[in-house]
Write a protein that holds these residues in place. Structure first.
Motif, PDB file in Angstrom:
ATOM      1  N   MET A  11     -31.300  51.260  25.933  1.00  0.00           N
ATOM      2  CA  MET A  11     -32.406  51.770  26.306  1.00  0.00           C
ATOM      3  C   MET A  11     -32.460  53.122  26.520  1.00  0.00           C
ATOM      4  O   MET A  11     -33.058  53.911  26.105  1.00  0.00           O
ATOM      5  CB  MET A  11     -32.666  50.817  27.535  1.00  0.00           C
ATOM      6  CG  MET A  11     -33.039  49.576  27.628  1.00  0.00           C
ATOM      7  SD  MET A  11     -32.832  48.650  29.213  1.00  0.00           S
ATOM      8  CE  MET A  11     -33.723  49.560  30.364  1.00  0.00           C
ATOM      9  N   LEU A  12     -31.184  53.672  26.930  1.00  0.00           N
ATOM     10  CA  LEU A  12     -31.082  55.207  27.050  1.00  0.00           C
ATOM     11  C   LEU A  12     -31.044  55.758  25.581  1.00  0.00           C
ATOM     12  O   LEU A  12     -31.665  56.817  25.392  1.00  0.00           O
ATOM     13  CB  LEU A  12     -29.646  55.441  27.827  1.00  0.00           C
ATOM     14  CG  LEU A  12     -29.243  56.896  27.736  1.00  0.00           C
ATOM     15  CD1 LEU A  12     -30.294  57.781  28.487  1.00  0.00           C
ATOM     16  CD2 LEU A  12     -27.922  57.128  28.187  1.00  0.00           C
TER      17      LEU A  12
ATOM     18  N   ASP B  56     -29.203  69.073  27.889  1.00  0.00           N
ATOM     19  CA  ASP B  56     -27.698  69.157  27.629  1.00  0.00           C
ATOM     20  C   ASP B  56     -27.009  68.769  29.189  1.00  0.00           C
ATOM     21  O   ASP B  56     -26.153  68.285  29.231  1.00  0.00           O
ATOM     22  CB  ASP B  56     -27.227  70.664  27.682  1.00  0.00           C
ATOM     23  CG  ASP B  56     -27.297  71.101  26.167  1.00  0.00           C
ATOM     24  OD1 ASP B  56     -27.623  70.126  25.204  1.00  0.00           O
ATOM     25  OD2 ASP B  56     -27.345  72.354  25.835  1.00  0.00           O
ATOM     26  N   ASP B  57     -27.793  69.045  30.345  1.00  0.00           N
ATOM     27  CA  ASP B  57     -27.422  68.646  31.751  1.00  0.00           C
ATOM     28  C   ASP B  57     -28.254  67.588  32.414  1.00  0.00           C
ATOM     29  O   ASP B  57     -28.402  67.417  33.555  1.00  0.00           O
ATOM     30  CB  ASP B  57     -27.577  69.943  32.694  1.00  0.00           C
ATOM     31  CG  ASP B  57     -28.840  70.451  32.586  1.00  0.00           C
ATOM     32  OD1 ASP B  57     -29.625  70.251  32.040  1.00  0.00           O
ATOM     33  OD2 ASP B  57     -29.116  71.461  33.583  1.00  0.00           O
ATOM     34  N   ALA B  58     -28.836  66.717  31.423  1.00  0.00           N
ATOM     35  CA  ALA B  58     -29.426  65.669  31.799  1.00  0.00           C
ATOM     36  C   ALA B  58     -28.963  64.627  32.991  1.00  0.00           C
ATOM     37  O   ALA B  58     -27.851  64.340  32.773  1.00  0.00           O
ATOM     38  CB  ALA B  58     -30.165  64.706  30.714  1.00  0.00           C
ATOM     39  N   GLU B  59     -29.812  64.230  33.716  1.00  0.00           N
ATOM     40  CA  GLU B  59     -29.236  63.340  34.863  1.00  0.00           C
ATOM     41  C   GLU B  59     -29.542  62.029  34.617  1.00  0.00           C
ATOM     42  O   GLU B  59     -30.821  61.837  34.259  1.00  0.00           O
ATOM     43  CB  GLU B  59     -29.826  63.705  36.361  1.00  0.00           C
ATOM     44  CG  GLU B  59     -29.529  62.755  37.421  1.00  0.00           C
ATOM     45  CD  GLU B  59     -30.527  62.886  38.546  1.00  0.00           C
ATOM     46  OE1 GLU B  59     -30.149  63.788  39.304  1.00  0.00           O
ATOM     47  OE2 GLU B  59     -31.657  62.317  38.615  1.00  0.00           O
ATOM     48  N   ILE B  60     -28.457  60.998  34.340  1.00  0.00           N
ATOM     49  CA  ILE B  60     -28.921  59.862  33.800  1.00  0.00           C
ATOM     50  C   ILE B  60     -28.447  58.735  34.722  1.00  0.00           C
ATOM     51  O   ILE B  60     -27.154  58.638  35.001  1.00  0.00           O
ATOM     52  CB  ILE B  60     -28.253  59.280  32.459  1.00  0.00           C
ATOM     53  CG1 ILE B  60     -28.267  60.556  31.401  1.00  0.00           C
ATOM     54  CG2 ILE B  60     -28.702  58.238  31.691  1.00  0.00           C
ATOM     55  CD1 ILE B  60     -29.780  60.865  31.101  1.00  0.00           C
TER      56      ILE B  60
ATOM     57  N   GLY C 159     -23.199  57.144  28.279  1.00  0.00           N
ATOM     58  CA  GLY C 159     -23.768  58.594  28.638  1.00  0.00           C
ATOM     59  C   GLY C 159     -24.515  58.557  29.994  1.00  0.00           C
ATOM     60  O   GLY C 159     -24.930  59.522  30.535  1.00  0.00           O
ATOM     61  N   PHE C 160     -24.383  57.648  30.887  1.00  0.00           N
ATOM     62  CA  PHE C 160     -24.777  57.463  32.405  1.00  0.00           C
ATOM     63  C   PHE C 160     -23.892  58.263  33.198  1.00  0.00           C
ATOM     64  O   PHE C 160     -22.746  58.310  33.035  1.00  0.00           O
ATOM     65  CB  PHE C 160     -24.775  56.164  32.861  1.00  0.00           C
ATOM     66  CG  PHE C 160     -25.926  55.281  32.169  1.00  0.00           C
ATOM     67  CD1 PHE C 160     -27.242  55.200  33.190  1.00  0.00           C
ATOM     68  CD2 PHE C 160     -25.858  54.652  31.226  1.00  0.00           C
ATOM     69  CE1 PHE C 160     -28.228  54.435  32.678  1.00  0.00           C
ATOM     70  CE2 PHE C 160     -26.985  53.929  30.635  1.00  0.00           C
ATOM     71  CZ  PHE C 160     -28.140  54.010  31.573  1.00  0.00           C
TER      72      PHE C 160
ATOM     73  N   PHE D 281     -17.771  58.724  36.678  1.00  0.00           N
ATOM     74  CA  PHE D 281     -19.138  59.173  37.531  1.00  0.00           C
ATOM     75  C   PHE D 281     -18.840  60.430  38.438  1.00  0.00           C
ATOM     76  O   PHE D 281     -18.135  60.003  39.542  1.00  0.00           O
ATOM     77  CB  PHE D 281     -19.849  57.873  38.212  1.00  0.00           C
ATOM     78  CG  PHE D 281     -20.364  56.951  37.189  1.00  0.00           C
ATOM     79  CD1 PHE D 281     -21.910  57.019  36.981  1.00  0.00           C
ATOM     80  CD2 PHE D 281     -19.533  55.973  36.615  1.00  0.00           C
ATOM     81  CE1 PHE D 281     -22.320  56.459  36.032  1.00  0.00           C
ATOM     82  CE2 PHE D 281     -20.230  55.216  35.631  1.00  0.00           C
ATOM     83  CZ  PHE D 281     -21.620  55.324  35.414  1.00  0.00           C
ATOM     84  N   ASP D 282     -19.686  61.577  38.040  1.00  0.00           N
ATOM     85  CA  ASP D 282     -19.493  62.502  39.154  1.00  0.00           C
ATOM     86  C   ASP D 282     -20.424  62.555  40.228  1.00  0.00           C
ATOM     87  O   ASP D 282     -20.249  62.791  41.396  1.00  0.00           O
ATOM     88  CB  ASP D 282     -20.133  63.831  38.459  1.00  0.00           C
ATOM     89  CG  ASP D 282     -19.118  64.245  37.384  1.00  0.00           C
ATOM     90  OD1 ASP D 282     -17.830  64.044  37.560  1.00  0.00           O
ATOM     91  OD2 ASP D 282     -19.635  65.028  36.505  1.00  0.00           O
ATOM     92  N   HIS D 283     -21.378  61.387  40.171  1.00  0.00           N
ATOM     93  CA  HIS D 283     -22.459  61.590  41.291  1.00  0.00           C
ATOM     94  C   HIS D 283     -22.545  59.855  41.477  1.00  0.00           C
ATOM     95  O   HIS D 283     -23.008  59.305  40.914  1.00  0.00           O
ATOM     96  CB  HIS D 283     -23.723  62.191  40.597  1.00  0.00           C
ATOM     97  CG  HIS D 283     -23.376  63.776  40.645  1.00  0.00           C
ATOM     98  ND1 HIS D 283     -22.962  64.492  41.656  1.00  0.00           N
ATOM     99  CD2 HIS D 283     -23.779  64.536  39.418  1.00  0.00           C
ATOM    100  CE1 HIS D 283     -23.067  65.822  40.915  1.00  0.00           C
ATOM    101  NE2 HIS D 283     -23.494  65.626  39.907  1.00  0.00           N
TER     102      HIS D 283
END
Length: 410
Positions: free
Chosen positions: A112-113, A124-128, A149-150, A189-191
């Protein structure tokens, strides 16, 4: 995403937007919300547009199956490309919500992504982000999402107390959300966000403090905390009406909010929206900020809402009807509204006042300006930002945010 759809004018069969919707689009960020409408069970408080296997059986056939849902949703992403034409904007945020997105295979979420990336490109800095039920993921699943990519994940924790989870009909066990945070960190995962609910019947102040302590101890960089709202038509509303559990209490909600702000603040979390706290600027949910600041987003999926350039529309609710519309080459849109300048002014006040930065006083009419001065004098708006031309809620103002907003709009 609430289940009820608003009224509005009919959506064009091809989903075309007025030419004015893309005027100035290059200066506005673009996000995608991807709705997955499936749940293993229905939580007693939930009024969202979601469906269990039992609820779908015999009502949607193969079209409503979650087995091919990723392909169906990708069809709407391709429709979005046609509708938005040669819009050059790369997508700034993608948020997969539900329902329970992680009932689908991790590869389905990645595909889906991929549809968004293939059709629009990603900044480039997209939040997924994806939402996740703690019991529907494991370390391998999270690693596959990260590799696909998440870079942000939001777990539904709600409470650390079993008796509170039971009232909410939540199926995960206490301790599992905290373990998920560790697994997400290990996957890269950073976030990471934890969603909490306060004010559940039977919850005590000590229960709520224990939940906050458990959430903070897990090590997320973002916490969302929402007061329980009893929606008509839900199982919880029926239980309250039968006297099985007590009604929620606004005073209790206020006390729990104050506890949350105190405990989270002491742990290094700063509020940036009335119900959201983060440990840094980078930890804030950029996708939600697109909503709150009136940017552009395309909502794909049954019942999903979209907004582009002052045009808002919403899709048909049922997964079978949604898939059928796309299979027939048309738009799944059920209706839309074109917002007037006054509509957009009012919405800016409604949404931006909830943010840490507040809203410009220049948005207010004379009655609203007079009300804002009273709110400042009553300790509901911060004095220093007010003198600089912005209405910013104090802690007490946050407790009364809905009332303050009504006065400023009027």
């Amino acid at each position: 995403m609430p289940s009820a759809l608003p009224d509005g004018e009919p959506m064009p069969e091809d989903g075309a937007l007025p030419a004015s919707a893309l005027d100035g689009a290059a200066s506005r960020p673009l996000g995608f919300y991807l709705h997955v409408p499936y749940c293993a069970t229905r939580c007693g408080y939930c009024d969202f547009n979601t469906y269990t296997a039992t609820e779908l059986r015999g009502s949607g056939g193969v079209l409503a199956s979650r087995d091919n849902y990723a392909d169906t949703l990708a069809d709407e992403v391709r429709l979005a490309r046609k509708v938005l034409g040669d819009d050059p904007r790369p997508v700034r945020t993608v948020f997969v919500g539900g329902g329970t997105p992680t009932l689908l295979a991790a590869g389905d979420l990645v595909r889906m992504l991929g549809a968004v990336r293939d059709e629009f490109g990603l900044a480039d800095d997209a939040e997924i982000t994806t939402e996740a039920n703690p019991e529907s993921v494991d370390a391998a699943y999270l690693s596959e999402l990260r590799e696909g990519g998440f870079n942000r994940v939001s777990f539904g924790m709600q409470s650390a107390k079993q008796h509170v989870l039971k009232v909410l009909d939540r199926t995960h066990t206490p301790g599992r959300p905290e373990a998920c945070v560790a697994e997400a960190r290990a996957a890269g995962f950073d976030h990471v966000n934890l969603d909490l609910i306060y004010g559940t019947p039977g919850e005590t102040d000590d229960d709520w403090r224990a939940t906050l302590d458990a959430a903070i101890g897990a090590g997320p960089d973002h916490v969302s905390a929402y007061a329980l709202i009893v929606e008509e038509g839900t199982q919880l509303a029926r239980r309250i009406r039968r006297g099985e559990v007590p009604m929620t209490d606004d005073d209790v909600h206020a006390d729990r909010y104050l506890i949350a702000d105190e405990v989270l603040g002491s742990a290094g979390f700063d509020w940036y929206e009335v119900s959201n706290w983060a440990t840094s600027e980078a930890g804030r949910c950029l996708h939600n900020e697109l909503y709150w600041r009136g940017a552009d987003w395309w909502g794909a999926g049954p019942g999903a809402h979209s907004h582009v350039g002052g045009v808002r529309w919403w899709n048909v609710k049922h997964p079978g009807a949604y898939a059928g519309a796309l299979a027939g080459g048309g738009s799944p849109g059920a209706g839309r509204e074109v917002l007037s300048a006054e509509d957009r002014r009012v919405e800016r006040i409604l949404l931006e006042l909830r943010l840490r930065e507040g809203c410009p006083l220049s948005l207010l009419r004379s009655a609203g300006l007079a009300a804002s001065a009273r709110a400042r004098d009553e300790g509901l708006l911060e004095v220093a930002p007010y003198e600089e031309g912005r209405a910013v809620l104090t802690l007490r103002g946050r407790l009364l945010a809905d009332a303050v907003v009504r006065d400023l709009v009027d």
